[in-house]
Design an enzyme around this catalytic site. Structure first.
Site, PDB file in Angstrom:
ATOM      1  CD  GLU A   1      -2.979   0.779   2.378  1.00  0.00           C
ATOM      2  OE1 GLU A   1      -4.178   0.569   2.126  1.00  0.00           O
ATOM      3  OE2 GLU A   1      -2.527   0.805   3.545  1.00  0.00           O
TER       4      GLU A   1
ATOM      5  CD  GLU B   1      -2.581   1.261  -4.525  1.00  0.00           C
ATOM      6  OE1 GLU B   1      -3.609   1.594  -5.144  1.00  0.00           O
ATOM      7  OE2 GLU B   1      -2.573   0.382  -3.630  1.00  0.00           O
TER       8      GLU B   1
ATOM      9  CB  CYS C   1      -6.676  -2.999   5.721  1.00  0.00           C
ATOM     10  SG  CYS C   1      -6.587  -1.463   6.633  1.00  0.00           S
TER      11      CYS C   1
ATOM     12  CB  SER D   1      -5.060   0.926  -1.268  1.00  0.00           C
ATOM     13  OG  SER D   1      -4.034  -0.024  -1.469  1.00  0.00           O
TER      14      SER D   1
ATOM     15  CE  LYS E   1     -10.299  -8.022   8.260  1.00  0.00           C
ATOM     16  NZ  LYS E   1      -9.541  -7.589   7.073  1.00  0.00           N
TER      17      LYS E   1
ATOM     18  CD  GLU F   1     -11.264  -8.834   3.792  1.00  0.00           C
ATOM     19  OE1 GLU F   1     -10.616  -7.937   3.225  1.00  0.00           O
ATOM     20  OE2 GLU F   1     -11.025  -9.201   4.959  1.00  0.00           O
TER      21      GLU F   1
ATOM     22  CD  GLU G   1     -13.824  -9.490  -4.716  1.00  0.00           C
ATOM     23  OE1 GLU G   1     -13.993  -8.417  -4.105  1.00  0.00           O
ATOM     24  OE2 GLU G   1     -14.756 -10.178  -5.157  1.00  0.00           O
TER      25      GLU G   1
ATOM     26  CB  CYS H   1      -9.297  -3.806  14.332  1.00  0.00           C
ATOM     27  SG  CYS H   1      -9.059  -3.359  12.613  1.00  0.00           S
TER      28      CYS H   1
END
Length: 525
Positions: free
Chosen positions: A204, A207, A226, A246, A285, A288, A293, A441
């Protein structure tokens, strides 16, 4: 209660409360607004009970029945036990006022119930009616199969939350005991997600540098990616800002992809017989890991039977239940160590678990990536981005670039305000960190419940513990992690290489077609 047939009928708590909600029994009025004083027009929601105290006006729902958020029966993250629900409206309070999801779309829905899977409603529910979807049995089945290698990773925030489930003080770092418990439960290899938090910073951060220098034709500001609840929020409400996200996957998904490729290669294990588990503070999560993908490993090994990079996500609370069910004396466990290869991380990776931590870690390594020099010690204590404020900002001077402005957001209602600025072209920042859960988190939807609604006192203690781990760490920068250097040398080559792009980066798509955005002045029915 005796029926006409003379047989007793069971009356659930919810049914009883609905029955007497508007009634006065023997002169006693039942008040479902909370455990404190009854609501009046001139009094804020709250009192001495569990109702929220941060609002200056009463909620919009009637005192007797406030309602609840809709939860899809196939939601992979959260479920509701209707027998425990008292229709208090706490889930609406957090979803509407803190996360700005409920109330920002019109009914009727199209193909799915709008939910970002953050699970903050599980933290605000006073009866425990809303909880994470329990996936423990899936993991136990895999552990019991001798032909399956079960690999587990643990997120930074779980180590300062898990102990609370066993009566330990808030914020206690139980990293060693957590590893020991996982070993006793039968996991074959135990890795630390801090490793891929460091890896995320490398990808990241690279990037970001490329965007700032104009080498990558993507817009500024760059938005962190994230937090899966935040990413889904963008897909629903700000699809035009997807290019700003990102492309780097979250640490969980990076580690999942590497477990079934890099780890499998190093250990000469069949990736098709690896079962990948993650222990997370987050209910999103669970969503996710099921994203279509997130199957990079299968594509990499050209497996026709596509499997997810992470097979199952367990929350901190689920792990606590597993430990208790196994009869393990958690408090008495001697400390154990993570397995090597993907088991070590820096202090920068640790603070991923709190709001501002990703930004602070990224700034340290961005300074190094741009200048080739180690960051000054001032960047090891970037106080402007620390704390529980919903929106924070800082300015960092990097030689050769000048002042780089950054912002940190937690709570999606705060994100909505700032994203409106970005959308209007009025954002002065180069990099924005967003976490869906207030405080980050460490108070995710899967962490131990402390109060309803959650208190900043608990969040502050957990965050302080993470910062202490960072302050005492031998390595403070992600780019100094020797295991990170090794994986690039042995497997990935360089940040954003073709291999890294294949395994560690992804693309997101608009979900705007799944909802009708609320028009100004309109109301949900």
């Amino acid at each position: 209660m005796a029926g006409k047939s003379g047989q007793e009928k069971n009356l659930s708590r919810r049914s009883f409360l609905k029955f007497v909600g508007g009634a006065s029994l023997a002169g006693v009025t039942l008040n479902l607004a909370g455990c404190g004083e009854p609501l009046t027009a001139d009094k804020a929601v709250g009192g001495k009970g569990w109702m929220p105290t941060q609002y200056n006006i009463p909620g919009s729902w009637p005192t007797s029945v406030r309602g609840r958020v809709p939860i899809d029966s196939v939601n992979p993250s959260i479920i509701r036990d209707d027998q425990k629900c008292i229709l208090c409206g706490q889930c609406i309070e957090v979803c509407k006022n803190i996360q700005s999801v409920y109330g920002n779309y019109e009914l009727p829905i199209k193909n799915e119930i709008v939910c970002v899977n953050c699970g903050q409603c599980t933290q605000w529910c006073p009866t425990g009616a809303i909880s994470e979807r329990d996936d423990i049995d899936k993991v136990l089945k895999a552990i019991a199969d001798p032909n399956i290698t079960v690999v587990v990773q643990t997120a930074p925030a779980t180590r300062i939350g898990l102990g609370e489930e066993f009566g330990m003080p808030v914020g206690t770092n139980v990293q060693g005991k957590q590893v020991a418990a996982l070993r006793k439960l039968g996991f074959d290899s135990i890795f630390d997600t801090i490793f891929t938090a460091d890896l995320t910073i490398m990808e990241e951060g690279t990037e970001l540098v490329k965007r700032v220098k104009g080498e990558l034709k993507k817009p500024i500001p760059q938005l962190t990616s994230c937090c899966p609840g935040w990413v889904k929020f963008v897909e629903y409400f700000y699809p035009d800002l997807i290019p700003n996200l990102s492309s780097a996957k979250s640490p969980q998904q990076m580690e999942g992809a590497l477990i079934k490729t890099y780890f499998a290669e190093k250990k000469k294990a069949d990736p098709k017989k690896i079962f990948s588990v993650s222990i997370m503070p987050c209910t999103a999560k669970k969503f996710e890991c099921k994203r279509p993908e997130m199957v990079s490993a299968s594509k990499n090994i050209k497996d026709s039977n596509v499997s997810p990079d992470v097979d199952v996500v367990l929350t901190t609370r689920e792990l606590a239940r597993m430990i208790k069910r196994a009869g393990i004396d958690f408090v008495s466990l001697p400390d154990d160590q993570y397995d090597q290869l993907m088991g070590s991380g820096s202090g920068a990776g640790v603070i991923f678990g709190t709001t501002g931590g990703v930004m602070e870690a990224a700034v340290r390594s961005a300074y190094y990536l741009i200048t080739g020099q180690q960051p000054p010690s001032a960047l090891w204590d970037l106080t402007p981005v620390r704390g529980m404020q919903g929106v924070k900002e800082a300015k960092v001077n990097i030689p050769g670039v000048g002042d780089v402005k950054v912002a940190v957001i937690s709570g999606l209602a705060n994100a909505r305000t700032v994203m409106d600025q970005v959308r209007a072209g009025n954002a002065p920042w180069a990099f924005i960190e967003v976490m869906a859960c207030p405080g980050g988190c460490q108070y995710g939807g899967g962490q131990p419940r402390s109060s309803a609604p959650p208190s900043d006192e608990v969040r502050d203690k957990r965050a302080e513990s993470l910062y202490n781990i960072d302050a005492n760490a031998k390595l403070r920068n992600s780019h100094d992690n020797p295991e990170i250097k090794q994986i690039y040398a042995d497997f990935l080559t360089t940040p954003m290489s073709e291999k890294a792009e294949e395994l560690l980066h992804t693309k997101y798509t608009s979900r705007a077609a799944e909802l009708v955005a609320k028009k100004s002045g309109s109301q949900l029915s």
